[in-house]
Scaffold this motif. Structure first.
Motif, PDB file in Angstrom:
ATOM      1  N   ALA A   1       0.834  -1.207   0.000  1.00  0.00           N
ATOM      2  CA  ALA A   1       0.000   0.000   0.000  1.00  0.00           C
ATOM      3  C   ALA A   1       0.868   1.257   0.000  1.00  0.00           C
ATOM      4  N   VAL A   2       1.943   1.244   0.772  1.00  0.00           N
ATOM      5  CA  VAL A   2       2.851   2.381   0.814  1.00  0.00           C
ATOM      6  C   VAL A   2       3.467   2.614  -0.558  1.00  0.00           C
ATOM      7  N   HIS A   3       3.930   1.552  -1.187  1.00  0.00           N
ATOM      8  CA  HIS A   3       4.578   1.680  -2.496  1.00  0.00           C
ATOM      9  C   HIS A   3       3.584   2.093  -3.572  1.00  0.00           C
ATOM     10  N   ALA A   4       2.338   1.645  -3.455  1.00  0.00           N
ATOM     11  CA  ALA A   4       1.322   2.030  -4.433  1.00  0.00           C
ATOM     12  C   ALA A   4       1.060   3.532  -4.399  1.00  0.00           C
ATOM     13  N   ALA A   5       1.315   4.152  -3.247  1.00  0.00           N
ATOM     14  CA  ALA A   5       1.138   5.595  -3.120  1.00  0.00           C
ATOM     15  C   ALA A   5       2.377   6.367  -3.570  1.00  0.00           C
ATOM     16  N   GLY A   6       3.392   5.647  -4.057  1.00  0.00           N
ATOM     17  CA  GLY A   6       4.597   6.293  -4.538  1.00  0.00           C
ATOM     18  C   GLY A   6       5.581   6.657  -3.443  1.00  0.00           C
ATOM     19  N   ILE A   7       5.495   5.951  -2.300  1.00  0.00           N
ATOM     20  CA  ILE A   7       6.313   6.263  -1.143  1.00  0.00           C
ATOM     21  C   ILE A   7       7.253   5.100  -0.834  1.00  0.00           C
ATOM     22  N   VAL A   8       8.432   5.418  -0.377  1.00  0.00           N
ATOM     23  CA  VAL A   8       9.359   4.432   0.176  1.00  0.00           C
ATOM     24  C   VAL A   8       9.417   4.681   1.681  1.00  0.00           C
ATOM     25  N   HIS A   9       9.182   3.662   2.484  1.00  0.00           N
ATOM     26  CA  HIS A   9       9.151   3.860   3.934  1.00  0.00           C
ATOM     27  C   HIS A   9      10.526   4.231   4.479  1.00  0.00           C
ATOM     28  N   ARG A  10      11.554   3.474   4.098  1.00  0.00           N
ATOM     29  CA  ARG A  10      12.949   3.765   4.379  1.00  0.00           C
ATOM     30  C   ARG A  10      13.449   3.339   5.749  1.00  0.00           C
ATOM     31  N   ASP A  11      12.589   2.921   6.661  1.00  0.00           N
ATOM     32  CA  ASP A  11      13.068   2.541   7.994  1.00  0.00           C
ATOM     33  C   ASP A  11      12.236   1.388   8.553  1.00  0.00           C
ATOM     34  N   VAL A  12      12.176   0.304   7.804  1.00  0.00           N
ATOM     35  CA  VAL A  12      11.428  -0.878   8.234  1.00  0.00           C
ATOM     36  C   VAL A  12      12.313  -1.656   9.197  1.00  0.00           C
ATOM     37  N   LYS A  13      11.953  -1.677  10.464  1.00  0.00           N
ATOM     38  CA  LYS A  13      12.767  -2.320  11.495  1.00  0.00           C
ATOM     39  C   LYS A  13      11.848  -2.740  12.645  1.00  0.00           C
ATOM     40  N   PRO A  14      12.336  -3.571  13.568  1.00  0.00           N
ATOM     41  CA  PRO A  14      11.480  -4.076  14.658  1.00  0.00           C
ATOM     42  C   PRO A  14      10.862  -2.979  15.520  1.00  0.00           C
ATOM     43  N   GLY A  15      11.569  -1.860  15.714  1.00  0.00           N
ATOM     44  CA  GLY A  15      11.008  -0.787  16.511  1.00  0.00           C
ATOM     45  C   GLY A  15       9.911  -0.021  15.823  1.00  0.00           C
TER      46      GLY A  15
END
Length: 325
Positions: free
Chosen positions: A129-143
């Protein structure tokens, strides 16, 4: 996670009455808020006054709010409201009553393969869903992953950005968390793409199933070197899951599966619920939230959080003008 307010803490932010303090970081503070019209509690993030005085900050923050509003989908703590022009800029997201993945693993240990597949499938759908909006999250981590009764939620779009935009950080500042970066993060923020989030998610799932960081620990430079040049440690990952994660951890971003495809690869064999220790941890957070909201007033100094909530205060991550968290 629900702590008392300080003497100088705000009692109101926009249309939200402040009930408790959730955490703090380099950019500001996070509070539990309740809208004047009722509804579910929210997490309200404020920005430090000195940061807000940066001449370009408010424009970038305003753009961040606009971009984040375009994201909708499952397993996401969605942006609900925000004000870049307030004296203290703020934004409000859905509040997730549960521990972070890192807190859950610290307390209960590594998860079984079925539960990690459930975790990964949910987060992969969130990234889709994030990528479909043209966004890169950039900080996918356990926290940045909260565990709730209805599944995982991906939080913190503070350093997410429009994937077609000019990077919002300077080239000398690092965006992300070293143990959960992709090779592209290490090479430079301008090279980070949606497939980079997939790499980071695979690293996160390695952590969930083994209880340790996939690229080891030690000095930041050593970890970054291993991320860029050394394969992740998958020795203790179950074979079937390992075959999926290996596809995500290849050096070439173009060779990795897209987030939606990864969700389908993880679905077979996924559990239907959290293991009992994690479910109990979530229930403790839910009881704490109910206890606080039932008071109908702010928590004042002297309030003692329960053991469950004290171990997992959220990390307030950087907003788009900044570098590392």
């Amino acid at each position: 996670m629900l702590g008392p307010l300080r003497e100088d803490s705000p009692r109101r932010i926009g249309p939200y009455g402040v009930r408790a303090r959730l955490g703090a970081g380099g950019m500001g503070e996070v509070f539990l808020g309740v809208h004047d019209d009722g509804g579910d509690p929210v997490a309200v993030k404020t920005v430090r006054r000195d940061v807000a005085r940066d001449p370009g900050f408010r424009n970038r923050f305003r753009r961040e709010i606009t971009v984040a509003r375009s994201v909708s989908g499952p397993h996401l703590a969605l942006l609900l409201d925000g004000d870049a022009d307030a004296e203290v800029p703020w934004l409000a997201t859905g509040y997730v009553a549960g521990p972070t993945l890192s807190a859950a693993v610290r307390r209960a240990g590594a998860m079984d393969e079925a539960e990690v597949r459930m975790l990964g499938a949910g987060l992969a759908r969130a990234l889709a869903a994030v990528h479909a909006a043209g966004i890169v999250h950039r900080d996918v981590k356990p926290g940045n992953v909260m565990l709730a009764a209805d599944g995982p939620s991906l939080i913190d779009f503070g350093i997410a950005r429009d994937s077609g935009a000019t990077p919002l950080t300077t080239t000398s500042r690092m965006v992300g968390s070293p143990a959960f970066m992709s090779p592209e993060h290490v090479a430079g923020s301008g090279r980070v793409v949606p497939a980079s989030d997939v790499f980071c998610l695979a690293s996160l799932l390695c952590y969930a199933v083994t209880g340790r960081d996939p690229f080891g620990d030690g000095p930041v430079a050593a970890v970054l070197y291993r991320v860029k040049y050394v394969e992740a440690d998958l020795d203790d990952v179950p074979d079937a899951l390992r075959a999926v994660l290996e596809r995500c951890l290849v050096a070439d971003p173009a060779a990795r599966p897209a987030a939606a495809e990864l969700a389908e690869l993880l679905d077979p064999g996924a559990a239907g619920r959290w293991p009992d220790p994690v479910a109990q941890h979530i229930a403790e957070h839910e009881r704490e939230l109910a206890r606080v909201t039932a008071l109908g007033r702010p928590l004042l100094p002297g309030y003692t959080p329960t053991e469950a909530t004290a171990d997992s205060r959220p990390e307030l991550h950087q907003l788009p003008t900044q570098g590392t968290d």
